[in-house]
Design an enzyme around this catalytic site. Structure first.
Site, PDB file in Angstrom:
ATOM      1  N   ASP A 404      27.720  14.608  43.491  1.00 26.46           N
ATOM      2  CA  ASP A 404      26.695  15.181  43.983  1.00 26.46           C
ATOM      3  C   ASP A 404      27.019  15.074  45.455  1.00 26.46           C
ATOM      4  O   ASP A 404      28.231  14.651  45.902  1.00 26.46           O
ATOM      5  CB  ASP A 404      25.682  14.211  44.047  1.00 26.46           C
ATOM      6  N   THR A 684      25.777  20.415  43.880  1.00 29.70           N
ATOM      7  CA  THR A 684      24.809  20.162  44.837  1.00 29.70           C
ATOM      8  C   THR A 684      23.620  21.296  44.935  1.00 29.70           C
ATOM      9  O   THR A 684      23.980  22.245  44.647  1.00 29.70           O
ATOM     10  CB  THR A 684      25.285  20.017  46.237  1.00 29.70           C
ATOM     11  N   ARG A 801      23.393  25.121  44.951  1.00 33.81           N
ATOM     12  CA  ARG A 801      22.078  25.654  44.880  1.00 33.81           C
ATOM     13  C   ARG A 801      21.880  25.472  43.243  1.00 33.81           C
ATOM     14  O   ARG A 801      21.272  26.230  42.326  1.00 33.81           O
ATOM     15  CB  ARG A 801      21.893  27.136  44.989  1.00 33.81           C
ATOM     16  N   ASP A 828      23.519   9.949  43.628  1.00 38.29           N
ATOM     17  CA  ASP A 828      22.693   8.749  43.769  1.00 38.29           C
ATOM     18  C   ASP A 828      21.087   9.051  43.693  1.00 38.29           C
ATOM     19  O   ASP A 828      20.451   8.113  43.890  1.00 38.29           O
ATOM     20  CB  ASP A 828      22.923   8.170  45.426  1.00 38.29           C
ATOM     21  N   ASP A 832      20.230  13.494  40.095  1.00 38.10           N
ATOM     22  CA  ASP A 832      21.683  13.412  39.436  1.00 38.10           C
ATOM     23  C   ASP A 832      21.401  12.726  38.057  1.00 38.10           C
ATOM     24  O   ASP A 832      22.455  12.594  37.515  1.00 38.10           O
ATOM     25  CB  ASP A 832      22.442  12.753  40.357  1.00 38.10           C
TER      26      ASP A 832
END
Lengths: 1138, 368
Positions: A404, A684, A801, A828, A832
């Site tokens: 991430d 991400t 995106r 985190d 995720d």
């Protein structure tokens, strides 16, 4: 109208089972004709699996469901039923041991659960009943009871907050034990409930229990005499969850809605699906091979037995007659029992103890991760966390890392950098003068006052101050009402600096603090009105009318406030993509440039818009929002619709830039991972530009990396249909990255330092969904495979995106691709979780976005930089250890059983065991188990520091290298060689069994004991040879095991054991030691068995610290933003000195 | 309260998978001990040509002399073997072997002459050897009752089930029960020295010390104590079917009668392989002047009781001297010499390799 709707809903109740009705305080209410107290479960928490009565059968059943245990049970039963060579004890004892240990462990865990349950269930609570407070045990709470909770107590069940001692009808709770978020959350009482709870007559209608902690939909009907019943909507902000703790509030009253096993906490107990490691699969494959060996051995022996017996006089010589029973048995049945007997005789080749040892190794081994002080983060005062010990070795096998960005690669420690109001840029004035070369070229930089109109500035800053859900931490009343601030813009008073803000997202805090720097301070929310202090130090009050919450789909949030002058304003902030379509185009053009530049620099940008609502507009919106909030069904969708409707035709006032700093050592970690042959994919939800610059900063993309972009932008370039363009691009990239690339040897040998052109691949969510779910007419599977091939040939892939589910989709795609590579996801945040659960290994970072990722992960570490040690050192060592453990176990049992097999050829295929039953039983349990366990916990064939410095070493064990068929064959051949040597060496010695200097002879048990002694010493010394890291523990267990064997043998042979039927070994060992020949043959055979290994070790290319390593020098990297920026602005052409 | 919750949460999550973490570590800095940080001081041996090389030479240098010593010792052991099965018609025992019947009351005797080419100097051990006799057959090995043999009276009356089908005879328990005891070797071997002048002298054979001391004194015991009247004690039982005499008539010497008869004890120690030898008698050296068995002619007188033809077995009589390594067995000596030579040879090869390529290896040994 309201009445009608209620009736409608009530009428619907009978049909709908997905809601429940609760009578507050068990008081019947006028709306229903008959008060039927509904049945709900009591508040007893039962997390335990067993009771005293069902423990034994249930636990045994659970244990024997494991295929290995079942196999051993079958063997044991065969031994009991059929007349087998070894007593049932030999396999029964280890099995019993394993089962008992497991049962004790599980029983103990269950006892702990019982204890915890008891503690929770008997916890005294105060319940309001008929106007009196009654102390009750927690388990006696019924749905509908009104419960009193005082400060710092945990809620005994899920409650709807009715009354709080705080003036503003709120209470604070912390859900640390539920989801780890330690911040205080505000919960609200149901508005307009009566102060006197005794006279409160109400029902609550809410959904059936569901596990989502953050969702709750309900409605409360308040009946007052002679009045229309009032209806209040209930949301998660009214619900106090069992397990959460009351803070900063003296006392609250709430009505129980969910109790016992129906509370959200209890519903969240459910375990995750079990992940299995690649090593386990290898073990199973090897087991199959050994099962085949076992069966073929048994078949060979059975066949030969009947061939041999068909000769004259061999089946039943006069000296060895069969019993009557044997004579009576049918031949085929006899054959079958013979087969079973051979199976039993050779079954030690598949050892029970291996499972125990592997489990113990994993269990104990995972402590090293929790103990590692390098994983300890002083900031959060926590170290690493191991949620499952099943996957330790998988950490050494990772091929793909999915990471991430926010909070993982970056710190998620937001810092306000600048804002842009109406096209003019405002930087933090302190650092203005020091700003150097790279700063703005597209907008004038100067003092705030000289820029856009003062009105616009103030509007923008007010927007920042109002449009959020931040709370002010109440450290004490003095600090809040601290003295006046005299500096206007740049001067900040100390108390303000220290003021703590609490928010679910760090961006918001950063923005509020940013506004503070510009002179607007948010003072807090009181009684639904927000207090801000403006530049003139005047306190402005705004009534907070509505909060249109943030959600990842809309990617924006809004507030509707009413100023003192009576204006109703809507402030909205959100991602550019979600704001731009909703504002006027000409405003966008002025700001877009700033936003894009900020994004390229790696900042997170948010756009701020506002809208003045006319009273009519507001009335419509207000009604819509209230309606939607009251909806029991599809509330989310309805709310969304209203939100979208309200947030239109706004005017853009500005944009903000917030910097998210890179994590410590993010670049080094990524570099090490890539050096270790792992492919790093960044998944991400962020913008492409921001994500790309982060990738450069983390050195995932290098200077020479050619970027292949597959985003909406590139798709729209050609002006043709998207699908066509997609197809074209895919083919083009495929040609570049896959076909033209030089063939890669075995996937891992490619060094990143070679001159090969490297590719980076960028894809965005929209395009990805095009690839994954293309329109039916296109050849869909082709896209996917093309896409996958391109990705696999790129050094780094950036997916931006991404929706959370798409992340999991990507992981799944790679996981199921050819060669089924081992994947690791690290993240985190709650977004995720899906990918953490999907990947082979899920790593959670104990970041700022709550604890959901940590809770769902297999391992949790405080910082990204710890990943390097976790994989390169711990993972590598764990893999090597367990691989060695597995191979060694198969090997040692092969050379244990092979002599026994060979002996059958010399004892008339009669299933005569070579070794005594005690030796058969103890071999795996006592004599040879401890050294390998110690080895598999302590071995460091390469020093940890060296592993960390040389990431390439990780490639040596990639693709399950130590458990491939090659090494397995080596170990098997070694086992066979040694087994042959043991048997035939002793056999030649026994060509004259007069081995003592007094002419006396040795019998068959001496034969077996000599073979066994050689065996125990050889396998132990073989392990000693393999040990590269001799701690005192290794010395102790290796030499201790050998000493124990000798001691045990003396002891076992030194006494006439009354419980034994036969004193087979009586003084056999001692007599053996009195024979010089026996000594000589033992020494000879041990040495000869180890010779091939010693030779191989000498001839093999030295490994590890002694291998030649090319060390590349790289510029020392830090988390410097300057560095990162210089990279991006200078078209990625930074240079390093070599 | 909160901690108990979190503990439960952990348990629920792991669902059986043991995880050590959780409760203990939160908010506590891990101990900085060598063990927990995996930094225990350790000896890290590295096997390289340099370290192994001397070992090979040393092994070679130790093993070759030992091997030569063993080989010489083995060669110095005098051994004489004679097969008296009587399968061939010219064999003196042919008749006995052919006309064998369990019930014949008159023992069949045969005499085999043989010549010792060399004198046997020290104590001579007399073995009988059997071939193709599966004393290690499972059914056979377990067919005994060690507690009966240890003098347990109840086992005397009720022998173990393992003894089947040699447990009861005519409803009387068999003592000693089981197939092993039942098939005890019962040929009698006698050795006569034929003087050059033609007179035959019986060579005295000692039957003491042929069984393991611990077997004779601990493992095997007569029921009813050492002074009991064996005849009376064994009255409850009957003799094994194949035996001519009951167990209390095995020997006249009370120290060698019943279960503690040494021939019996030797037989009860089942052999490892189907071809085996068992110690029968010891011929003790009389004095230093004359050899125990001087070279010359001898006759072996056999009371042929033990049938082996039915399973194509062979019977042998072996005379052998004994050294410190036991009986004659060239295997050990040869093996030691071979292994020693191989090690030495490998040492040479390694030395060669080490010398030729050693420099490169050496430089790589230094970690950068």
């Amino acid at each position: 109208m309201l009445r009608r709707r209620i009736n409608l809903l009530f009428g619907g109740d009978e049909k709908r089972v997905d809601s429940r009705t609760i009578y507050v305080g068990h008081r019947p209410c006028p709306a229903t004709e008959a008060f039927i107290p509904p049945k709900f479960c009591d508040n007893r928490i039962v997390s335990s699996k067993y009771t005293i009565w069902n423990f034994l059968p249930k636990n045994l059943f659970e244990q024997f469901r494991r295929i290995a245990n079942f196999y051993f049970l079958i063997i044991f039963l065969v031994q009991v039923i059929v007349d087998t060579p070894t007593s049932p004890v030999t396999s029964g004892l280890p099995l019993f041991f394993v089962i008992t240990v497991t049962a004790i462990k599980q029983g103990y865990e269950d006892w702990l659960r019982h204890k915890a349950d008891y503690e929770v269930n008997k916890y005294p609570v105060i319940v309001l009943e008929d106007g009196r407070s009654i102390r009750k045990e927690s388990e006696k709470i019924k749905v509908g009871d009104i419960v009193e909770v005082v400060e710092d107590e945990t809620f005994p069940c899920d409650l709807i907050l009715l009354q709080s001692t705080r003036d503003d009808d709120t209470c604070f709770v912390t859900t640390a034990s539920l989801d780890g978020e330690s911040n205080h959350k505000t919960h609200y009482t149901v508005p307009d409930t009566e102060k006197d709870l005794q006279s409160l007559n109400a029902t609550i209608e809410c959904e059936q229990p569901q596990p989502d902690l953050y969702k709750f939909v309900g409605r409360m009907h308040i009946y007052k005499t002679d009045q229309e019943p009032a209806v209040r909507s209930l949301g998660p902000e009214n619900l106090l969850l069992k397990g959460a703790t009351l803070k900063n509030t003296k006392k609250i009253y709430g009505v129980a809605v969910y109790t016992g096993m129906e509370t959200k906490m209890a519903l969240n107990y459910q375990g995750k699906s079990q992940k299995r490691s690649a090593v386990e699969k290898s073990i199973n494959a090897f087991l199959l091979v050994y099962l085949c060996i076992l069966i073929s051995k048994a078949v060979v022996c059975t066949t030969l037995k009947y061939v041999w017996q068909s000769q004259d006089g061999q089946d039943e010589p006069w000296y060895n007659e069969k019993t009557q029973k044997e004579k009576d048995t049918y031949v085929y049945l006899k054959m079958f029992t013979d087969f079973l007997s051979f199976m039993v005789l050779f079954n030690f080749i598949i050892p029970v103890s291996m499972y125990v040892t592997v489990e113990m190794q994993k269990f104990l081994g995972s402590f090293f991760i929790t103990w590692d002080k390098d994983f300890f983060d002083p900031e959060i005062q926590e170290g690493a966390l191991v949620n499952t010990s099943d996957l330790n070795e998988e950490l050494g096998q990772v091929e793909y890392v999915f990471t991430d960005k926010t909070g993982t690669l970056t710190q998620n420690n937001m810092e306000y950098i600048e804002c842009c109001i109406d096209g003019f840029q405002y930087r933090n004035s302190d650092s203005m003068s020091e700003l150097d070369g790279f700063c703005v070229t597209d907008g004038p930089v100067s003092k705030l006052q000289q820029k856009a109109g003062r009105d616009k500035e103030e509007l923008f800053l007010r927007a920042l101050c109002l449009c959020h859900t931040v709370q002010v931490k109440e450290a004490g009343p003095d600090e809040i009402d601290s003295d006046q601030v005299d500096g206007l813009v740049s001067e900040l008073s100390q108390p303000d600096e220290q003021r703590g803000f609490i928010a679910s997202s760090p961006d918001e805090v950063a923005l509020v603090k940013g506004a503070m720097k510009h002179g607007f301070t948010f003072l807090g929310l009181e009684n639904k009105s927000m207090k801000i202090r403006n530049r003139e130090n005047n306190v402005e009050l705004y009534d907070l009318l509505h909060v249109l919450n943030f959600d990842p789909v809309r990617r924006r949030m809004s507030v509707i406030v009413r100023s003192k002058s009576g204006e109703t304003l809507l402030f909205c902030k959100g991602a550019d993509s979600s704001i731009f379509p909703r504002v006027r185009q000409e405003e966008v053009d002025r700001i877009r440039m700033h936003v894009e530049r900020n994004a390229t620099e790696g900042y997170r940008t948010l756009c701020v818009a506002y809208k003045q609502l006319s009273p009519e507009e507001f009335a419509v919106a207000d009604a819509g929002l209230r309606d939607a909030r009251l909806a029991l069904q599809d509330r989310e969708e309805k709310l969304m619709a209203v939100y979208n409707q309200v947030e239109t035709s706004m005017s853009l006032i500005g944009a903000t830039a917030v910097e998210d700093r890179l994590q410590e050592e993010a670049a080094e970690t990524m570099e090490a991972l890539q050096g270790a042959g792992m492919k790093v994919w960044v998944l991400t939800g962020d913008k492409m530009e921001t994500a790309k610059s982060t990738c450069y900063a983390c050195r995932l993309f290098q200077r020479g990396t050619e970027l292949l972009e597959l985003t909406v932008r590139t798709l729209e370039d050609g002006g043709r249909k998207r699908e066509e363009r997609l197809h074209e691009l895919l083919l083009d990239y495929h040609k570049k990255a896959v076909q033209d690339a030089p063939p890669v040897k075995a996937g891992v040998t490619r060094s990143w330092s070679t001159a090969n052109q490297e590719y980076g691949f960028i894809v965005d969510g929209a395009t990805l969904s095009l690839v994954m779910n293309p329109s039916p007419d296109t050849n869909s599977s082709r896209y996917k495979s093309l896409f996958l091939q391109i990705c696999q040939n790129c050094t780094a892939v950036l997916c931006c995106r991404m929706a959370p589910l798409q992340k999991a989709q990507i992981v799944k795609m790679v996981k199921n691709s050819k060669g089924s590579p081992i994947t690791l996801s690290i993240g985190d945040g709650a977004n995720d979780v899906s990918m953490i659960l999907e990947a082979h290994v899920g790593i959670g970072i104990k970041g700022k976005e709550g604890r959901q990722a940590v809770r769902n992960s297999d391992y949790a570490i405080p910082k990204l930089k710890h990943l390097k040690k976790l994989l390169l050192a711990h993972g590598h060592l764990y893999y090597v250890r367990i691989a060695h453990l597995v191979q060694y176990f198969f090997y040692k049992n092969l050379c244990f059983i092979l002599p026994q097999f060979l002996y059958q050829f010399f004892c008339g295929y009669s299933q005569q065991p070579l070794y005594d039953a005690a030796y058969l039983t103890m071999y795996n349990i006592c004599f040879t188990s401890m050294p390998i366990l110690a080895f598999s916990l302590l071995e460091q064939h390469i020093a940890i520091e060296y592993l960390l410095d040389n990431a390439t070493l990780y490639r040596e064990i990639a693709k399950n290298a130590m458990l491939k068929w090659g090494p397995f064959l080596y170990w098997t051949v070694l086992g066979i060689f040694q087994g042959l040597l043991f048997f035939f060496g002793v056999k030649y010695l026994f060509s004259n069994p007069a081995l003592q200097d007094n002419g006396q002879v040795f019998g068959n048990w001496s034969y077996g004991t000599i073979v066994f002694t050689v065996l125990v010493f050889t396998v132990t010394l073989k392990l000693a040879l393999d040990t590269r890291h001799w701690t005192w523990i290794n010395h102790f267990v290796i030499w201790g095991s050998l000493a124990f064997y000798v001691f045990f043998s003396f002891f076992w042979g030194g006494i006439i054991w009354p419980f034994l039927k036969q004193q087979r070994l009586y003084f056999v060992f001692a007599n053996m030691l009195s024979s010089v020949s026996a000594w000589l043959v033992i020494i000879l055979l041990i040495l000869l068995s180890l010779l091939p290994d010693i030779l191989l070790m000498v001839f093999r290319k030295p490994r590890g610290p002694h291998a030649r390593q090319m060390k590349r020098r790289l510029p020392s990297s830090g988390t410097s933003t300057i560095f990162m920026l210089s990279q991006t602005t200078s078209t990625h052409s930074f240079s390093w000195s070599d | 309260m909160a901690s108990s919750y979190s503990a439960k949460e952990e348990d629920g999550q792991r669902a059986g998978a043991p995880g050590p973490a959780g409760n203990a570590n939160s908010g506590k800095k891990p101990d900085n001990t060598a063990f927990k940080q995996q930094r225990l001081p350790a000896w890290q041996p590295i096997l390289t040509a340099g370290t192994v090389l001397p070992a090979f030479f040393i092994i070679g240098l130790i093993f070759i002399p030992i091997g030569i010593g063993l080989f010489v010792t083995s060669n110095n052991i005098k051994e004489f073997e004679i097969d008296y099965t009587g399968t061939d018609s010219w064999s003196p025992c042919y008749n006995c072997a052919q006309n064998y019947s369990w019930n014949s009351s008159t023992p069949c005797r045969c005499t085999l002459p043989f010549t010792l080419e060399q004198p046997f100097e020290s104590n001579v051990f007399m073995y009988y050897g059997l071939s193709n006799f599966y004393q290690n057959h499972r059914r056979y090995v377990k067919s005994r009752d060690d507690s009966q043999l240890n003098g347990d009276l109840s086992s005397l009356k009720y022998p173990s089930k393992e003894c089947e089908p040699y447990r009861l005879n005519e409803n009387k328990p068999i003592a000693p029960c089981g197939a092993i005891a039942n098939s005890m070797f019962n040929d009698t071997l006698e050795l006569y020295y034929i003087d050059p002048n033609g007179t035959q002298t019986l060579i005295p054979l000692m039957k003491k010390g042929i069984a393991w001391w611990t077997d004779k004194h601990v493992k095997f015991r007569n029921p009813g104590g050492s002074n009991a009247n064996l005849t009376a004690v064994f009255q409850v039982s009957t003799k094994p079917v194949n035996w001519r005499n009951p167990v209390y008539e095995l020997d006249s010497d009370p120290e060698n009668n019943g279960f503690i008869n040494e021939d019996f004890i030797v037989w009860m120690r089942t052999a490892a392989l189907p071809t085996f030898r068992k110690l029968y008698r010891i011929i003790q050296k009389k004095n230093n002047m004359t050899p125990t068995l001087p070279r010359g002619n001898y006759t072996l007188e056999v009371v042929y009781n033990y049938p082996v033809n039915s399973f194509e077995g062979r019977k042998r009589m072996i005379l052998s001297t004994i050294s410190w390594m036991g009986g004659k067995n060239p295997f050990l000596g040869i093996a030691y010499i071979t292994v020693g030579s191989v090690c030495f040879f490998l040492g040479v090869v390694l030395l060669f390799i080490h010398h030729k390529y050693g420099n490169r290896n050496n430089s790589s040994d230094i970690p950068n």
